[in-house]
Write an enzyme that holds these catalytic residues in place. Structure first.
Site, PDB file in Angstrom:
ATOM      1  N   ASP A 238       0.855  -1.187   0.000  1.00  8.39           N
ATOM      2  CA  ASP A 238       0.000   0.000   0.000  1.00  8.39           C
ATOM      3  C   ASP A 238       0.897   1.245   0.000  1.00  8.39           C
ATOM      4  O   ASP A 238       1.869   1.316   0.762  1.00  8.39           O
ATOM      5  CB  ASP A 238      -0.904  -0.024   1.242  1.00  8.39           C
ATOM      6  N   HIS A 251      -4.513  14.932  -8.497  1.00 12.55           N
ATOM      7  CA  HIS A 251      -4.802  13.560  -8.929  1.00 12.55           C
ATOM      8  C   HIS A 251      -3.938  13.137 -10.113  1.00 12.55           C
ATOM      9  O   HIS A 251      -3.631  11.946 -10.267  1.00 12.55           O
ATOM     10  CB  HIS A 251      -6.288  13.423  -9.281  1.00 12.55           C
ATOM     11  N   GLU A 281      -4.790   2.480  -4.193  1.00  5.09           N
ATOM     12  CA  GLU A 281      -3.336   2.555  -4.107  1.00  5.09           C
ATOM     13  C   GLU A 281      -2.734   1.252  -3.589  1.00  5.09           C
ATOM     14  O   GLU A 281      -1.581   1.217  -3.161  1.00  5.09           O
ATOM     15  CB  GLU A 281      -2.928   3.703  -3.177  1.00  5.09           C
TER      16      GLU A 281
END
Length: 356
Positions: A238, A251, A281
């Site tokens: 992650d 973004h 993610e």
């Protein structure tokens, strides 16, 4: 509300649309699949394949809202077909003079974001769009726009195949060689289905396999061909504080981080495993024929490589690793890796933890 103008070649456009014999037809899975992929690629709550008839917008497939057709005067797609060589993007319909008072903006489904890729026939006539839309404002990044455009071309391939099939049905009794035509059609369908299957198993942003593809690979990796248990490890990673990257860097930068990490994972595990985007993610790595200690070492190398990515700002990952145990389900193995990932994040992030 500004009503969409009609193209100068409207009569020819409508003739082209009628040749497909598709208006008011039943739902078909091939169109539903493409709408599902478009919705996932764009990250919107709604998507549709629309066709613009003389006075209406008719939906061959629509997801996220319940409607079969709209007046052409209220149609955003009616505007999109006026420029058939480009995607029409409306980031916030309430700020657009054409749509701010449109009933589909002020009322249900309260469209704010819209992107429509025109469906263009072989003779250049715009018939409708593959469109994605959402009640929240959005931006459409270049890679997502390219994917939406590619999917719109796939819609036209399916429409051509459908028209081809109808033509065969109409003439098969009159032609001695109809069996060859059917065989050719079958080959085209197989190729098209293979292409759609590949799209449904690949993440558009990173180019990695997606969660569905990884699930199939994991089920196959934990046993040998003769059904014997196989030593396999699973790692979940992650990106640390990814929300901050999106919030403070934008973004587009967040997408660049995901894309760079995807490229790193492909090179890091080429020939010795499989990496996939698990969602958001989070990524997953499958390490067949690898014990837990060696998997931990490989993940440490990966963690260090991520920290060295030339992104212009620091990016780190937390990783949880689990070895598959005989008798456990693959879902349980992933859950154990997820629990190890949670411990890595709770212990300060930027570290590797193994499941006991």
């Amino acid at each position: 509300m500004i009503k969409p103008a009609k193209p100068a070649n409207e009569a020819q456009r409508l003739d082209a649309l009628q040749r497909y014999r598709i208006l008011d037809s039943e739902k078909e899975k091939s169109f539903e699949d493409l709408v599902t992929v478009a919705r996932a690629v764009a990250g919107t709550s709604m998507a549709a394949v629309t066709l613009i008839d003389a006075e209406r917008q008719w939906f061959k497939s629509i997801q996220g809202t319940q409607v079969s057709e709209l007046s052409r005067d209220e149609s955003m797609c009616g505007h999109a077909i006026l420029r058939p060589q480009e995607i029409m993007v409306v980031e916030d319909a309430r700020l657009d003079a054409r749509f701010h008072d449109n009933p589909i903006v002020t009322g249900d489904p309260r469209v704010r974001f819209y992107a429509g890729a025109p469906l263009v026939s072989n003779d250049g006539q715009p018939l409708g769009t593959l469109c994605v839309f959402d009640p929240q404002p959005h931006r459409l990044d270049a890679d997502k726009a390219e994917a939406l455009s590619a999917l719109s071309r796939q819609v036209m391939v399916v429409m051509e195949l459908r028209r081809f099939a109808l033509d065969i049905q109409q003439h098969m009794l009159e032609r001695d060689d109809y069996e060859k035509l059917l065989s050719d059609y079958h080959d085209v369908l197989l190729a098209q289905n293979a292409d759609l299957a590949e799209q449904s198993r690949t993440d558009a942003l990173t180019g990695l396999p997606n969660r569905r593809a990884m699930a199939l690979a994991l089920d196959a990796a934990v046993t040998t061909r003769d059904g014997q248990p196989r030593q396999t490890c699973v790692a979940l990673l992650d990106i640390d504080h990814f929300k901050r990257i999106n919030d403070f860097q934008g973004h587009a930068t967040g997408d660049r981080v995901l894309s760079e990490l995807g490229a790193l994972l492909r090179s890091h595990f080429a020939g010795a495993g499989l990496a996939a985007r698990y969602g958001g993610e989070e990524f997953v790595v499958l390490l067949p024929d690898t014990d837990l200690r060696m998997a931990e070492v490989q993940c440490e190398f990966l963690r260090t490589a991520v920290a060295d990515l030339p992104l212009g700002f620091p990016v780190t990952v937390s990783i949880g690793v689990a070895a598959h145990r005989s008798g456990d389900s693959t879902d349980h193995t992933v859950e154990r890796a997820d629990a190890a990932l949670y411990r890595a994040k709770a212990a300060g992030r930027n570290r590797v933890e193994t499941a006991p």
